[in-house]
Design a protein around this motif. Structure first.
Motif, PDB file in Angstrom:
ATOM      1  N   ARG A 258     -66.997  69.153 -70.079  1.00 51.45           N
ATOM      2  CA  ARG A 258     -67.305  67.736 -70.296  1.00 51.45           C
ATOM      3  C   ARG A 258     -67.586  67.009 -68.984  1.00 51.45           C
ATOM      4  O   ARG A 258     -68.508  66.188 -68.902  1.00 51.45           O
ATOM      5  N   ALA A 259     -66.810  67.317 -67.950  1.00 51.57           N
ATOM      6  CA  ALA A 259     -67.051  66.684 -66.648  1.00 51.57           C
ATOM      7  C   ALA A 259     -68.395  67.123 -66.079  1.00 51.57           C
ATOM      8  O   ALA A 259     -69.112  66.310 -65.484  1.00 51.57           O
ATOM      9  N   ALA A 260     -68.750  68.401 -66.232  1.00 51.56           N
ATOM     10  CA  ALA A 260     -70.044  68.873 -65.737  1.00 51.56           C
ATOM     11  C   ALA A 260     -71.194  68.247 -66.520  1.00 51.56           C
ATOM     12  O   ALA A 260     -72.233  67.906 -65.942  1.00 51.56           O
ATOM     13  N   CYS A 263     -72.509  64.946 -65.424  1.00 54.23           N
ATOM     14  CA  CYS A 263     -73.408  65.015 -64.270  1.00 54.23           C
ATOM     15  C   CYS A 263     -74.653  65.839 -64.569  1.00 54.23           C
ATOM     16  O   CYS A 263     -75.325  66.307 -63.642  1.00 54.23           O
ATOM     17  N   ASN A 264     -74.947  66.037 -65.866  1.00 56.01           N
ATOM     18  CA  ASN A 264     -76.125  66.806 -66.293  1.00 56.01           C
ATOM     19  C   ASN A 264     -76.105  68.225 -65.733  1.00 56.01           C
ATOM     20  O   ASN A 264     -77.105  68.740 -65.235  1.00 56.01           O
ATOM     21  N   LYS A 265     -74.963  68.866 -65.833  1.00 58.27           N
ATOM     22  CA  LYS A 265     -74.809  70.228 -65.353  1.00 58.27           C
ATOM     23  C   LYS A 265     -74.072  71.057 -66.393  1.00 58.27           C
ATOM     24  O   LYS A 265     -73.281  70.534 -67.186  1.00 58.27           O
ATOM     25  N   GLY A 266     -74.355  72.336 -66.377  1.00 51.04           N
ATOM     26  CA  GLY A 266     -73.660  73.289 -67.223  1.00 51.04           C
ATOM     27  C   GLY A 266     -72.914  74.299 -66.388  1.00 51.04           C
ATOM     28  O   GLY A 266     -73.140  74.413 -65.172  1.00 51.04           O
ATOM     29  N   VAL A 267     -72.030  75.040 -67.009  1.00 47.61           N
ATOM     30  CA  VAL A 267     -71.212  76.007 -66.285  1.00 47.61           C
ATOM     31  C   VAL A 267     -71.215  77.326 -67.031  1.00 47.61           C
ATOM     32  O   VAL A 267     -71.397  77.380 -68.257  1.00 47.61           O
TER      33      VAL A 267
END
Length: 566
Positions: A258-260, A263-267
């Protein structure tokens, strides 16, 4: 002062001065070794073709032990930044740098640097880097130098025991401020308590293809002992059951995703480990809304039966389910009146490991000669969980010849473009060949004593070189686009390993002896199920079989065993 981790056999040993209240426990040593292997695997796996130094941040350095270990092992491959907001800890870090003959950051007096610092760097608390005149105040291979960095030189701390320049950067600042101001490739968060308060800042500037490692020690909230704290910190619920550790790890990963996504990022999860007093996880960061959306789709709630402890994920649906207990394989809701199941989460429902990264970690562990048998055994167990193939096989060290794929036509053209020379041959220009005086700055560095015809000849000869440079840039851009496309295609959040595990002691048959874990694994695999050990519980089996199917296999295996004994 004794050396760090007496089990190490390499020369990369770090002396430290521990100012904590108690001695470092084995759990702390395991965390350091695990983070060290993660960084080693990242250097060999993700950035193996990059010529830029990897910027690493130890966010809560305390004594600086972990960051100094990175510098000792990897030397010029990494640029290490140690950050702490405690003055005593910063002083301890500098003292440990002196003990290990590593140049550290020393603060300039405020009256000397106040005029030269911008307001941002004042609030950041940056200090000058002590080192040699060749590398102080210079950006790392094209990157900008840290704000407030000075070019001062202090020869007293600039040389290591081997006579080579080595330095680390020490920052006295709040970690959220530092993470919002600067970008890093590798960030390690090990705060006191929950790490969720630093995730937004960590994902704000972490670079694409970077790695974030997190150590959470708020186990009272993660293990369901303080449900209100769990709800405030992780926006979810947990409970005490046989798979509490894995549930806690998935709860942390849901907060990370959710935090990523904000910022429009995936993990992509690389490795996850759990012990009694901490949970560790490492994720690979991908920049893009597509990656973020795919990861968010794998945050689901868990339906847990309180009677038999069967569990399953609740599928994401805009409409509520009429009979959620029908998702469970057990019949407890039909045989027992009342509420038999509870909803837990939401948690991460994807994989907890990446097999290729675990292989890289194991290879680097052997290369660094870390004599930590428990760490190697744990990594091997994680690898067997990732492939879910039962007993782990010996690790095969990959070689360049075996892992390098055949070059395509596009890659060959790109290599030819890079191999072309960029030197302009002026031998045919003759007496009109120009000479550049680089020391003369009065005329802006123009060509001196160059006849017009000679300059025209040089310009004419430079045309092929300009075309070649354009071709190289085009090939490089096409190669980068191909790598980005390949990375997008390889990114997959669909789980390949079964979620959760079953403790054999809890679900063993009432009569008869307990079966060995290896025997149950082989029996499950013989029936066509995926099965393996798990590092979360030594007496448990990870399998895609349901609880009823597991009990049937165990009963059949016990009958066969009793028949053979009789």
């Amino acid at each position: 002062m004794g050396p760090l981790l007496s089990g190490h056999t390499t020369s990369a040993l770090v002396q430290y001065q521990d100012l904590s209240l108690g001695a470092l426990s084995l759990t702390c040593a395991d965390i350091r070794n695990l983070v060290l292997c993660t960084l080693a695997g990242y250097l060999s796996w993700v950035k193996k073709e990059s010529h830029v130094k990897i910027e690493c941040l130890d966010a809560f350095s305390a004594t600086g032990l972990m960051g100094l270990t990175w510098k000792r092992y990897f030397q010029d491959l990494v640029k290490v930044t140690l950050c702490d907001n405690n003055e005593t800890a910063v002083a301890c870090i500098r003292e440990n740098c002196k003990l290990n003959q590593i140049a550290s950051v020393t603060e300039q007096p405020k009256e000397e640097v106040f005029d030269s610092l911008t307001p941002t760097s004042q609030s950041l608390g940056m200090s000058k880097i002590i080192g040699t005149a060749d590398n102080v105040g210079v950006g790392l291979q094209g990157r900008d130098p840290p704000m407030g960095a000075s070019s001062g030189v202090d020869d007293s701390d600039s040389v290591t025991a081997d006579g080579d320049a080595s330095e680390v950067e020490v920052v006295h600042s709040d970690i959220n401020v530092l993470l919002h101001q600067r970008g890093f490739d590798f960030v390690h968060l090990d705060p006191y308590g929950s790490p969720v308060y630093y995730l937004d800042a960590a994902f704000r500037n972490i670079r694409n293809d970077g790695v974030l490692t997190i150590t959470a020690t708020d186990v009272s909230a993660l293990y369901g002992k303080c449900p209100q704290v769990t709800l405030r910190s992780y926006s979810g619920t947990s409970m005490k059951n046989e798979y509490t550790k894995e549930l806690a790890a998935r709860l942390i990963l849901a907060a990370v995703v959710r935090a990523a996504a904000r910022c429009n990022k995936g993990v992509k999860v690389l490795v996850t480990a759990a012990a009694e007093h901490f949970i560790f996880t490492a994720v690979h960061v991908y920049r893009g809304t597509t990656f973020a959306d795919q990861c968010l789709s794998k945050i689901q709630k868990v339906l847990h039966c309180q009677m038999c402890e069967e569990r399953t994920f609740i599928p994401r649906s805009p409409a509520p389910l009429e009979k959620p207990c029908s998702l469970l394989s057990c019949k407890c809701s039909e045989e027992i009146t009342g509420r038999t199941a509870v909803v837990v989460g939401p948690v991460w429902s994807g994989d907890l490991y990446d097999e290729s990264f675990l292989n890289a970690m194991l290879d680097e562990t052997r290369r660094m000669k870390l004599n930590d048998g428990r760490l190697i055994s744990m990594l091997q167990t994680m690898r067997s969980e990732a492939r879910c193939s039962g007993i782990d096989a010996p690790c095969r060290t990959t070689t360049a010849s075996s892992t390098t794929p055949p070059k395509t036509n596009q890659e060959s053209d790109t290599q030819q473009c890079h191999e072309k020379t960029n030197v302009c041959d002026t031998s045919n220009v003759g007496e009109f060949a120009p000479v550049r005086d680089v020391t003369n700055k009065s005329d802006g560095g123009i060509l001196e004593n160059v006849p017009i015809d000679g300059a025209a000849a040089v310009a004419e000869q430079m045309k092929p070189l300009v075309n070649e440079n354009r071709q190289v840039k085009r090939c490089a851009s096409e190669e980068a686009a191909g790598l980005r496309k390949k990375r997008r295609e390889e990114f997959n959040v669909e789980p390949t390993m079964p979620a959760f595990f079953y403790n054999l002691h809890r679900h063993s048959l009432k009569a008869g002896n307990l079966l060995r874990v290896e025997r149950v694994i082989h029996s499950l695999q013989a029936e066509g199920y995926l099965a393996s050990r798990t590092h979360f519980d030594a007496r448990a089996v990870r399998t895609n079989a349901t609880l009823c199917q597991l009990k049937q296999v165990m009963e059949k295996s016990r009958d066969i065993s009793e028949t053979c004994q009789s």
